[in-house]
Design a protein around this motif. Sequence first.
Motif, PDB file in Angstrom:
ATOM      1  N   LEU A   1       0.869  -1.185   0.000  1.00 19.99           N
ATOM      2  CA  LEU A   1       0.000   0.000   0.000  1.00 19.99           C
ATOM      3  C   LEU A   1       0.899   1.226   0.000  1.00 19.99           C
ATOM      4  CD1 LEU A   1      -2.728   1.538   0.432  1.00 19.99           C
ATOM      5  CD2 LEU A   1      -2.338   1.269   2.892  1.00 19.99           C
ATOM      6  N   ILE A   2       0.513   2.234  -0.755  1.00 10.41           N
ATOM      7  CA  ILE A   2       1.283   3.487  -0.828  1.00 10.41           C
ATOM      8  C   ILE A   2       0.443   4.643  -0.317  1.00 10.41           C
ATOM      9  CG2 ILE A   2       2.452   5.128  -2.346  1.00 10.41           C
ATOM     10  CD1 ILE A   2       3.985   2.615  -2.485  1.00 10.41           C
ATOM     11  N   LEU A   3       1.008   5.417   0.625  1.00 14.38           N
ATOM     12  CA  LEU A   3       0.445   6.706   1.037  1.00 14.38           C
ATOM     13  C   LEU A   3       1.311   7.765   0.365  1.00 14.38           C
ATOM     14  CD1 LEU A   3       0.021   6.057   4.900  1.00 14.38           C
ATOM     15  CD2 LEU A   3      -1.581   5.503   3.059  1.00 14.38           C
ATOM     16  N   THR A   4       0.722   8.570  -0.504  1.00 16.46           N
ATOM     17  CA  THR A   4       1.519   9.479  -1.317  1.00 16.46           C
ATOM     18  C   THR A   4       0.907  10.865  -1.429  1.00 16.46           C
ATOM     19  OG1 THR A   4       2.375   9.858  -3.576  1.00 16.46           O
ATOM     20  CG2 THR A   4       0.374   8.545  -3.389  1.00 16.46           C
ATOM     21  N   VAL A   5       1.765  11.866  -1.534  1.00 22.34           N
ATOM     22  CA  VAL A   5       1.275  13.207  -1.869  1.00 22.34           C
ATOM     23  C   VAL A   5       0.834  13.181  -3.327  1.00 22.34           C
ATOM     24  CG1 VAL A   5       2.731  14.418  -0.197  1.00 22.34           C
ATOM     25  CG2 VAL A   5       3.604  13.999  -2.490  1.00 22.34           C
ATOM     26  N   SER A   6      -0.007  14.127  -3.711  1.00 18.91           N
ATOM     27  CA  SER A   6      -0.462  14.185  -5.100  1.00 18.91           C
ATOM     28  C   SER A   6       0.684  14.663  -5.988  1.00 18.91           C
ATOM     29  CB  SER A   6      -1.664  15.115  -5.235  1.00 18.91           C
ATOM     30  OG  SER A   6      -1.287  16.438  -4.929  1.00 18.91           O
ATOM     31  N   GLY A   7       0.698  14.181  -7.217  1.00 24.28           N
ATOM     32  CA  GLY A   7       1.738  14.597  -8.152  1.00 24.28           C
ATOM     33  C   GLY A   7       2.038  13.516  -9.176  1.00 24.28           C
ATOM     34  N   THR A   8       3.040  13.774 -10.003  1.00 30.57           N
ATOM     35  CA  THR A   8       3.418  12.846 -11.067  1.00 30.57           C
ATOM     36  C   THR A   8       3.755  11.460 -10.530  1.00 30.57           C
ATOM     37  OG1 THR A   8       4.312  14.675 -12.363  1.00 30.57           O
ATOM     38  CG2 THR A   8       5.025  12.496 -12.985  1.00 30.57           C
ATOM     39  N   VAL A   9       4.263  11.408  -9.304  1.00 30.17           N
ATOM     40  CA  VAL A   9       4.639  10.118  -8.718  1.00 30.17           C
ATOM     41  C   VAL A   9       3.439   9.172  -8.634  1.00 30.17           C
ATOM     42  CG1 VAL A   9       4.265  10.723  -6.275  1.00 30.17           C
ATOM     43  CG2 VAL A   9       6.045   9.074  -6.879  1.00 30.17           C
TER      44      VAL A   9
ATOM     45  N   ILE B   1      -3.305   5.729  -1.674  1.00 34.55           N
ATOM     46  CA  ILE B   1      -4.176   6.772  -1.150  1.00 34.55           C
ATOM     47  C   ILE B   1      -3.398   8.074  -1.291  1.00 34.55           C
ATOM     48  CG2 ILE B   1      -5.391   7.668   0.881  1.00 34.55           C
ATOM     49  CD1 ILE B   1      -5.571   4.768   1.895  1.00 34.55           C
ATOM     50  N   VAL B   2      -4.062   9.114  -1.791  1.00 33.60           N
ATOM     51  CA  VAL B   2      -3.393  10.375  -2.121  1.00 33.60           C
ATOM     52  C   VAL B   2      -3.750  11.472  -1.126  1.00 33.60           C
ATOM     53  CG1 VAL B   2      -3.247  12.208  -3.867  1.00 33.60           C
ATOM     54  CG2 VAL B   2      -3.202   9.803  -4.571  1.00 33.60           C
ATOM     55  N   PHE B   3      -2.735  12.298  -0.802  1.00 35.02           N
ATOM     56  CA  PHE B   3      -2.918  13.373   0.176  1.00 35.02           C
ATOM     57  C   PHE B   3      -2.429  14.706  -0.384  1.00 35.02           C
ATOM     58  CE2 PHE B   3      -2.428   9.411   2.401  1.00 35.02           C
ATOM     59  CZ  PHE B   3      -3.378   9.469   3.413  1.00 35.02           C
ATOM     60  N   TYR B   4      -3.069  15.759   0.078  1.00 36.68           N
ATOM     61  CA  TYR B   4      -2.563  17.113  -0.175  1.00 36.68           C
ATOM     62  C   TYR B   4      -2.846  17.953   1.056  1.00 36.68           C
ATOM     63  CZ  TYR B   4      -1.876  21.802  -2.003  1.00 36.68           C
ATOM     64  OH  TYR B   4      -1.435  23.078  -2.183  1.00 36.68           O
ATOM     65  N   LYS B   5      -1.777  18.381   1.693  1.00 27.41           N
ATOM     66  CA  LYS B   5      -1.910  19.249   2.868  1.00 27.41           C
ATOM     67  C   LYS B   5      -0.870  20.350   2.765  1.00 27.41           C
ATOM     68  CE  LYS B   5      -2.374  18.948   7.932  1.00 27.41           C
ATOM     69  NZ  LYS B   5      -3.698  19.596   7.993  1.00 27.41           N
ATOM     70  N   THR B   6      -1.284  21.571   3.050  1.00 29.05           N
ATOM     71  CA  THR B   6      -0.380  22.713   2.962  1.00 29.05           C
ATOM     72  C   THR B   6      -0.761  23.711   4.056  1.00 29.05           C
ATOM     73  OG1 THR B   6       0.485  24.409   1.453  1.00 29.05           O
ATOM     74  CG2 THR B   6      -1.855  23.866   1.235  1.00 29.05           C
ATOM     75  N   SER B   7      -0.182  24.901   4.019  1.00 28.77           N
ATOM     76  CA  SER B   7      -0.555  25.902   5.017  1.00 28.77           C
ATOM     77  C   SER B   7      -2.001  26.341   4.772  1.00 28.77           C
ATOM     78  CB  SER B   7       0.374  27.118   4.925  1.00 28.77           C
ATOM     79  OG  SER B   7       0.099  27.852   3.744  1.00 28.77           O
TER      80      SER B   7
ATOM     81  N   ILE C   1     -11.320   7.618  -8.575  1.00 32.87           N
ATOM     82  CA  ILE C   1     -11.187   6.235  -8.122  1.00 32.87           C
ATOM     83  C   ILE C   1     -10.209   6.153  -6.942  1.00 32.87           C
ATOM     84  CG2 ILE C   1     -10.496   3.886  -8.736  1.00 32.87           C
ATOM     85  CD1 ILE C   1     -13.000   4.781 -10.197  1.00 32.87           C
ATOM     86  N   ILE C   2      -9.066   6.797  -7.086  1.00 33.43           N
ATOM     87  CA  ILE C   2      -8.055   6.799  -6.026  1.00 33.43           C
ATOM     88  C   ILE C   2      -8.548   7.719  -4.916  1.00 33.43           C
ATOM     89  CG2 ILE C   2      -5.608   7.157  -5.484  1.00 33.43           C
ATOM     90  CD1 ILE C   2      -6.224   5.105  -7.780  1.00 33.43           C
ATOM     91  N   PRO C   3      -8.623   7.247  -3.661  1.00 32.12           N
ATOM     92  CA  PRO C   3      -9.068   8.128  -2.561  1.00 32.12           C
ATOM     93  C   PRO C   3      -8.133   9.326  -2.398  1.00 32.12           C
ATOM     94  CG  PRO C   3      -9.010   5.829  -1.859  1.00 32.12           C
ATOM     95  CD  PRO C   3      -8.335   5.881  -3.186  1.00 32.12           C
TER      96      PRO C   3
END
Length: 367
Positions: free
Chosen positions: A252-260, A272-278, A305-307
Amino acid sequence: MSRKIFIIAGEKSGDNYGGILCKELKKLRKDIFIFGIGGNEMEKCGVNLIKNFPFGQMGFTGVLKKIFAYLKFLKKVVKKIREEKPDIVIFIDNPGFNLEVAKRLKGKFKTIYYIPPKIWAHNYKRIEILRKYINFVIPIFPFEKEIYKKENIPYRYFGHPFIDLIKDREFKKFNNGKIKIGILPGSRKEEIEYNLPIMKKIVEKLKAKFEFDVLISCSDKNFKKYIEKIFRNFSEFKIIEDLHFLINNSDLILTVSGTVNLEVAYFEKPMIVFYKTSFLNYIFAKLMVKLNMISPVNIIVGEKIIPEYIQFFKIDSVIENAIELVKKGKLYEKEMLCFKKLKEILKEKGVSKNIAKFIIENVERIH
Protein backbone atom coordinates in the motif's frame (compact mmCIF):
# COMPACT_ATOMS: atom_id res chain seq x y z
CA MET A 1 26.51 24.24 -37.31
CA SER A 2 26.39 23.64 -33.52
CA ARG A 3 23.19 24.23 -31.58
CA LYS A 4 22.77 26.23 -28.40
CA ILE A 5 19.71 25.44 -26.25
CA PHE A 6 18.56 27.05 -23.02
CA ILE A 7 16.30 24.92 -20.78
CA ILE A 8 14.48 26.13 -17.66
CA ALA A 9 13.21 23.47 -15.23
CA GLY A 10 12.49 24.81 -11.77
CA GLU A 11 11.05 21.83 -9.87
CA LYS A 12 12.26 18.31 -9.03
CA SER A 13 9.89 16.69 -11.55
CA GLY A 14 10.90 19.24 -14.18
CA ASP A 15 14.55 18.44 -13.51
CA ASN A 16 13.81 14.73 -13.98
CA TYR A 17 12.15 15.31 -17.33
CA GLY A 18 14.73 17.91 -18.31
CA GLY A 19 17.53 15.46 -17.57
CA ILE A 20 16.03 12.76 -19.81
CA LEU A 21 15.36 15.28 -22.58
CA CYS A 22 18.95 16.60 -22.45
CA LYS A 23 20.31 13.06 -22.63
CA GLU A 24 18.22 12.38 -25.75
CA LEU A 25 19.19 15.71 -27.35
CA LYS A 26 22.89 14.95 -26.85
CA LYS A 27 22.50 11.51 -28.40
CA LEU A 28 21.17 13.18 -31.55
CA ARG A 29 23.67 16.04 -31.71
CA LYS A 30 27.17 15.69 -30.29
CA ASP A 31 27.88 19.37 -30.94
CA ILE A 32 24.93 20.63 -28.93
CA PHE A 33 25.51 23.03 -26.02
CA ILE A 34 22.79 23.08 -23.35
CA PHE A 35 22.67 25.55 -20.50
CA GLY A 36 19.93 26.71 -18.17
CA ILE A 37 18.25 26.06 -14.83
CA GLY A 38 17.75 22.65 -13.27
CA GLY A 39 18.95 20.23 -10.63
CA ASN A 40 21.03 17.09 -10.24
CA GLU A 41 19.53 15.18 -13.18
CA MET A 42 20.23 17.94 -15.69
CA GLU A 43 23.70 18.51 -14.24
CA LYS A 44 24.49 14.78 -14.61
CA CYS A 45 23.75 15.16 -18.33
CA GLY A 46 26.36 17.88 -18.66
CA VAL A 47 24.02 20.88 -18.68
CA ASN A 48 25.80 24.10 -17.82
CA LEU A 49 23.59 25.29 -14.94
CA ILE A 50 22.97 28.74 -13.57
CA LYS A 51 23.21 28.05 -9.86
CA ASN A 52 21.22 29.16 -6.81
CA PHE A 53 17.70 28.98 -8.19
CA PRO A 54 15.31 29.19 -5.18
CA PHE A 55 13.98 25.65 -5.76
CA GLY A 56 10.99 23.88 -4.33
CA GLN A 57 8.79 26.54 -2.78
CA MET A 58 5.29 25.23 -2.15
CA GLY A 59 2.26 27.36 -2.88
CA PHE A 60 1.62 31.08 -2.82
CA THR A 61 3.15 31.78 0.61
CA GLY A 62 6.27 29.71 -0.14
CA VAL A 63 7.04 31.89 -3.16
CA LEU A 64 6.17 35.07 -1.27
CA LYS A 65 8.77 34.26 1.40
CA LYS A 66 11.49 34.25 -1.25
CA ILE A 67 10.08 36.86 -3.61
CA PHE A 68 13.23 39.02 -3.62
CA ALA A 69 15.44 36.00 -4.34
CA TYR A 70 13.09 35.05 -7.21
CA LEU A 71 13.15 38.54 -8.71
CA LYS A 72 16.92 38.77 -8.46
CA PHE A 73 17.35 35.38 -10.09
CA LEU A 74 14.78 36.24 -12.76
CA LYS A 75 16.85 39.23 -13.88
CA LYS A 76 19.99 37.08 -13.89
CA VAL A 77 18.36 34.46 -16.12
CA VAL A 78 16.95 36.94 -18.64
CA LYS A 79 20.35 38.66 -18.84
CA LYS A 80 22.11 35.32 -19.42
CA ILE A 81 19.73 34.37 -22.25
CA ARG A 82 20.21 37.73 -23.95
CA GLU A 83 23.99 37.39 -23.69
CA GLU A 84 24.20 33.78 -24.91
CA LYS A 85 21.57 34.12 -27.68
CA PRO A 86 20.43 30.47 -27.78
CA ASP A 87 18.83 28.98 -30.89
CA ILE A 88 15.82 28.09 -28.78
CA VAL A 89 14.55 28.45 -25.19
CA ILE A 90 12.68 25.46 -23.72
CA PHE A 91 10.46 26.02 -20.68
CA ILE A 92 9.57 22.98 -18.56
CA ASP A 93 6.60 23.28 -16.19
CA ASN A 94 7.15 25.84 -13.33
CA PRO A 95 4.77 28.43 -14.87
CA GLY A 96 5.07 31.14 -12.22
CA PHE A 97 8.72 31.69 -13.04
CA ASN A 98 8.81 30.55 -16.66
CA LEU A 99 5.99 32.73 -17.94
CA GLU A 100 7.63 35.77 -16.39
CA VAL A 101 10.90 34.93 -18.17
CA ALA A 102 8.98 34.47 -21.44
CA LYS A 103 7.32 37.88 -21.06
CA ARG A 104 10.64 39.61 -20.38
CA LEU A 105 12.23 38.01 -23.46
CA LYS A 106 9.53 39.84 -25.46
CA GLY A 107 9.35 37.30 -28.29
CA LYS A 108 12.96 37.87 -29.36
CA PHE A 109 13.90 34.18 -29.06
CA LYS A 110 12.33 31.00 -30.36
CA THR A 111 10.45 29.28 -27.54
CA ILE A 112 8.91 25.91 -26.72
CA TYR A 113 6.81 25.26 -23.62
CA TYR A 114 7.15 21.60 -22.66
CA ILE A 115 4.70 20.63 -19.88
CA PRO A 116 2.73 23.88 -20.15
CA PRO A 117 0.71 25.55 -17.33
CA LYS A 118 -2.36 23.58 -16.20
CA ILE A 119 -4.73 26.22 -17.53
CA TRP A 120 -7.56 23.67 -17.49
CA ALA A 121 -7.30 23.58 -13.69
CA HIS A 122 -6.80 27.27 -12.93
CA ASN A 123 -5.90 30.63 -14.45
CA TYR A 124 -7.07 29.93 -18.01
CA LYS A 125 -6.16 33.49 -18.99
CA ARG A 126 -2.52 32.36 -19.10
CA ILE A 127 -3.44 31.06 -22.56
CA GLU A 128 -2.96 34.63 -23.80
CA ILE A 129 0.61 34.73 -22.45
CA LEU A 130 1.31 31.46 -24.23
CA ARG A 131 -0.24 32.82 -27.43
CA LYS A 132 1.85 35.99 -27.31
CA TYR A 133 5.24 34.75 -26.11
CA ILE A 134 5.47 31.00 -26.82
CA ASN A 135 6.01 29.66 -30.36
CA PHE A 136 5.18 26.02 -29.73
CA VAL A 137 3.59 23.97 -26.94
CA ILE A 138 4.25 20.31 -26.04
CA PRO A 139 1.46 19.20 -23.67
CA ILE A 140 1.62 15.94 -21.68
CA PHE A 141 -2.06 15.24 -20.91
CA PRO A 142 -4.11 13.82 -23.80
CA PHE A 143 -7.11 16.09 -23.13
CA GLU A 144 -4.90 19.19 -23.51
CA LYS A 145 -4.73 18.61 -27.26
CA GLU A 146 -8.27 19.93 -27.70
CA ILE A 147 -7.46 23.12 -25.77
CA TYR A 148 -4.54 24.11 -28.00
CA LYS A 149 -6.39 23.05 -31.13
CA LYS A 150 -9.38 25.20 -30.16
CA GLU A 151 -7.12 28.14 -29.25
CA ASN A 152 -5.18 27.78 -32.53
CA ILE A 153 -1.83 27.59 -30.72
CA PRO A 154 0.85 25.43 -32.43
CA TYR A 155 1.30 22.21 -30.44
CA ARG A 156 2.16 18.54 -30.69
CA TYR A 157 1.32 15.76 -28.26
CA PHE A 158 3.87 12.94 -27.83
CA GLY A 159 2.54 11.32 -24.65
CA HIS A 160 3.36 11.64 -20.96
CA PRO A 161 7.11 11.43 -20.20
CA PHE A 162 6.67 9.74 -16.80
CA ILE A 163 7.09 6.43 -18.64
CA ASP A 164 10.67 7.43 -19.48
CA LEU A 165 11.51 7.60 -15.76
CA ILE A 166 10.82 3.88 -15.39
CA LYS A 167 13.59 1.47 -16.33
CA ASP A 168 12.95 -2.19 -17.08
CA ARG A 169 14.67 -4.12 -14.30
CA GLU A 170 14.15 -6.79 -11.68
CA PHE A 171 13.45 -5.58 -8.15
CA LYS A 172 14.75 -7.39 -5.07
CA LYS A 173 12.14 -8.21 -2.45
CA PHE A 174 12.11 -7.84 1.32
CA ASN A 175 11.38 -11.38 2.40
CA ASN A 176 10.47 -11.04 6.08
CA GLY A 177 6.85 -11.94 5.38
CA LYS A 178 5.45 -8.65 6.68
CA ILE A 179 3.09 -6.27 4.88
CA LYS A 180 4.88 -3.13 3.68
CA ILE A 181 3.36 0.35 3.64
CA GLY A 182 5.25 2.84 1.48
CA ILE A 183 5.21 6.57 2.22
CA LEU A 184 5.95 9.13 -0.50
CA PRO A 185 5.91 12.46 1.40
CA GLY A 186 7.07 14.67 -1.48
CA SER A 187 10.29 16.27 -2.70
CA ARG A 188 9.90 19.79 -1.28
CA LYS A 189 10.56 20.88 2.28
CA GLU A 190 7.09 22.36 2.91
CA GLU A 191 5.43 19.36 1.28
CA ILE A 192 7.18 16.95 3.64
CA GLU A 193 6.64 19.13 6.72
CA TYR A 194 2.87 19.33 6.15
CA ASN A 195 2.18 15.79 4.91
CA LEU A 196 4.59 13.47 6.73
CA PRO A 197 3.24 14.06 10.29
CA ILE A 198 -0.32 13.17 9.25
CA MET A 199 0.97 10.11 7.37
CA LYS A 200 2.74 9.06 10.57
CA LYS A 201 -0.51 9.36 12.54
CA ILE A 202 -2.21 7.14 9.98
CA VAL A 203 0.39 4.36 10.17
CA GLU A 204 0.36 4.59 13.99
CA LYS A 205 -3.40 3.95 13.97
CA LEU A 206 -3.01 1.15 11.45
CA LYS A 207 -0.49 -0.55 13.77
CA ALA A 208 -3.39 -1.34 16.09
CA LYS A 209 -5.07 -3.26 13.23
CA PHE A 210 -2.24 -5.36 11.76
CA GLU A 211 1.56 -5.72 11.66
CA PHE A 212 3.60 -4.10 8.91
CA ASP A 213 6.87 -2.36 8.10
CA VAL A 214 7.06 1.24 6.86
CA LEU A 215 9.22 2.27 3.88
CA ILE A 216 9.74 6.02 3.43
CA SER A 217 10.97 7.53 0.17
CA CYS A 218 13.76 10.11 0.45
CA SER A 219 17.01 10.81 -1.41
CA ASP A 220 17.91 14.17 0.20
CA LYS A 221 20.22 14.02 3.24
CA ASN A 222 18.66 17.08 4.88
CA PHE A 223 15.16 15.64 4.55
CA LYS A 224 16.36 12.28 5.93
CA LYS A 225 17.24 13.94 9.22
CA TYR A 226 13.76 15.44 9.45
CA ILE A 227 12.12 12.08 8.67
CA GLU A 228 14.22 10.32 11.31
CA LYS A 229 13.18 12.98 13.82
CA ILE A 230 9.45 12.58 13.03
CA PHE A 231 9.63 8.76 13.15
CA ARG A 232 12.11 8.50 16.04
CA ASN A 233 9.59 6.73 18.31
CA PHE A 234 8.26 4.49 15.56
CA SER A 235 9.58 0.94 15.24
CA GLU A 236 10.22 -0.84 11.95
CA PHE A 237 10.73 1.89 9.38
CA LYS A 238 13.32 2.22 6.64
CA ILE A 239 14.27 5.25 4.54
CA ILE A 240 14.66 4.18 0.90
CA GLU A 241 16.42 6.22 -1.81
CA ASP A 242 15.32 4.07 -4.76
CA LEU A 243 11.74 5.18 -5.44
CA HIS A 244 10.79 2.32 -7.75
CA PHE A 245 12.32 -0.27 -5.41
CA LEU A 246 10.13 1.16 -2.63
CA ILE A 247 6.98 1.13 -4.78
CA ASN A 248 7.57 -2.45 -5.91
CA ASN A 249 8.10 -3.64 -2.33
CA SER A 250 4.98 -1.95 -0.94
CA ASP A 251 1.53 -3.47 -0.45
CA LEU A 252 0.00 0.00 0.00
CA ILE A 253 1.28 3.49 -0.83
CA LEU A 254 0.45 6.71 1.04
CA THR A 255 1.52 9.48 -1.32
CA VAL A 256 1.28 13.21 -1.87
CA SER A 257 -0.46 14.18 -5.10
CA GLY A 258 1.74 14.60 -8.15
CA THR A 259 3.42 12.85 -11.07
CA VAL A 260 4.64 10.12 -8.72
CA ASN A 261 1.02 8.88 -8.60
CA LEU A 262 1.43 7.85 -12.25
CA GLU A 263 4.55 5.86 -11.37
CA VAL A 264 2.69 4.07 -8.56
CA ALA A 265 -0.16 3.33 -10.99
CA TYR A 266 2.28 1.98 -13.58
CA PHE A 267 3.47 -0.63 -11.06
CA GLU A 268 -0.18 -1.31 -10.14
CA LYS A 269 0.24 -0.69 -6.43
CA PRO A 270 -2.81 0.45 -4.43
CA MET A 271 -2.54 4.02 -3.15
CA ILE A 272 -4.18 6.77 -1.15
CA VAL A 273 -3.39 10.38 -2.12
CA PHE A 274 -2.92 13.37 0.18
CA TYR A 275 -2.56 17.11 -0.18
CA LYS A 276 -1.91 19.25 2.87
CA THR A 277 -0.38 22.71 2.96
CA SER A 278 -0.56 25.90 5.02
CA PHE A 279 -4.03 27.31 5.67
CA LEU A 280 -3.33 30.38 3.49
CA ASN A 281 -2.06 28.25 0.60
CA TYR A 282 -5.10 26.01 0.91
CA ILE A 283 -7.54 28.96 0.79
CA PHE A 284 -5.66 30.45 -2.15
CA ALA A 285 -5.71 27.12 -4.04
CA LYS A 286 -9.40 26.59 -3.27
CA LEU A 287 -10.23 29.98 -4.75
CA MET A 288 -8.10 29.41 -7.86
CA VAL A 289 -8.41 25.73 -8.75
CA LYS A 290 -11.51 24.62 -10.65
CA LEU A 291 -11.07 20.85 -10.38
CA ASN A 292 -12.62 18.51 -7.84
CA MET A 293 -9.75 16.02 -8.19
CA ILE A 294 -6.03 16.41 -7.48
CA SER A 295 -4.32 13.14 -8.44
CA PRO A 296 -3.23 13.01 -12.10
CA VAL A 297 -4.43 9.39 -12.15
CA ASN A 298 -8.01 10.44 -11.39
CA ILE A 299 -7.77 13.47 -13.68
CA ILE A 300 -6.58 11.44 -16.67
CA VAL A 301 -9.13 8.62 -16.31
CA GLY A 302 -11.82 11.25 -15.63
CA GLU A 303 -13.16 9.67 -12.45
CA LYS A 304 -12.28 9.82 -8.75
CA ILE A 305 -11.19 6.23 -8.12
CA ILE A 306 -8.06 6.80 -6.03
CA PRO A 307 -9.07 8.13 -2.56
CA GLU A 308 -7.97 11.74 -2.09
CA TYR A 309 -7.63 13.46 1.29
CA ILE A 310 -7.21 17.22 1.12
CA GLN A 311 -6.28 19.50 4.04
CA PHE A 312 -9.08 18.67 6.53
CA PHE A 313 -10.20 15.06 6.82
CA LYS A 314 -11.00 12.29 9.27
CA ILE A 315 -8.19 9.81 9.80
CA ASP A 316 -10.73 7.03 10.46
CA SER A 317 -11.88 7.30 6.84
CA VAL A 318 -8.28 6.84 5.65
CA ILE A 319 -7.89 3.81 7.94
CA GLU A 320 -10.99 2.17 6.43
CA ASN A 321 -9.69 2.64 2.89
CA ALA A 322 -6.19 1.49 3.84
CA ILE A 323 -7.52 -1.76 5.36
CA GLU A 324 -9.73 -2.43 2.34
CA LEU A 325 -6.78 -1.92 -0.02
CA VAL A 326 -4.47 -4.17 1.99
CA LYS A 327 -7.18 -6.86 2.15
CA LYS A 328 -7.71 -6.48 -1.62
CA GLY A 329 -11.39 -5.62 -1.31
CA LYS A 330 -13.65 -3.75 -3.75
CA LEU A 331 -11.63 -0.52 -3.64
CA TYR A 332 -8.48 -2.49 -4.51
CA GLU A 333 -10.26 -4.03 -7.51
CA LYS A 334 -11.44 -0.59 -8.65
CA GLU A 335 -7.91 0.80 -8.44
CA MET A 336 -6.48 -2.12 -10.46
CA LEU A 337 -9.05 -1.52 -13.22
CA CYS A 338 -8.25 2.21 -13.07
CA PHE A 339 -4.52 1.50 -13.56
CA LYS A 340 -5.21 -0.66 -16.60
CA LYS A 341 -7.37 2.10 -18.10
CA LEU A 342 -4.63 4.67 -17.40
CA LYS A 343 -2.00 2.51 -19.13
CA GLU A 344 -4.22 2.25 -22.17
CA ILE A 345 -4.64 6.06 -22.29
CA LEU A 346 -0.92 6.73 -21.75
CA LYS A 347 0.42 4.02 -24.02
CA GLU A 348 3.03 6.07 -25.90
CA LYS A 349 6.65 4.94 -25.46
CA GLY A 350 9.93 6.82 -25.95
CA VAL A 351 8.26 10.18 -25.33
CA SER A 352 11.44 12.13 -24.47
CA LYS A 353 13.32 10.59 -27.41
CA ASN A 354 10.57 11.67 -29.83
CA ILE A 355 10.42 15.18 -28.35
CA ALA A 356 14.20 15.55 -28.67
CA LYS A 357 14.06 14.43 -32.29
CA PHE A 358 11.25 16.89 -33.02
CA ILE A 359 13.21 19.78 -31.44
CA ILE A 360 16.41 19.04 -33.37
CA GLU A 361 14.56 18.64 -36.68
CA ASN A 362 12.30 21.68 -36.27
CA VAL A 363 14.39 24.42 -34.64
CA GLU A 364 14.57 26.33 -37.92
CA ARG A 365 10.84 25.97 -38.64
CA ILE A 366 9.57 27.10 -35.23
CA HIS A 367 8.64 30.77 -35.20
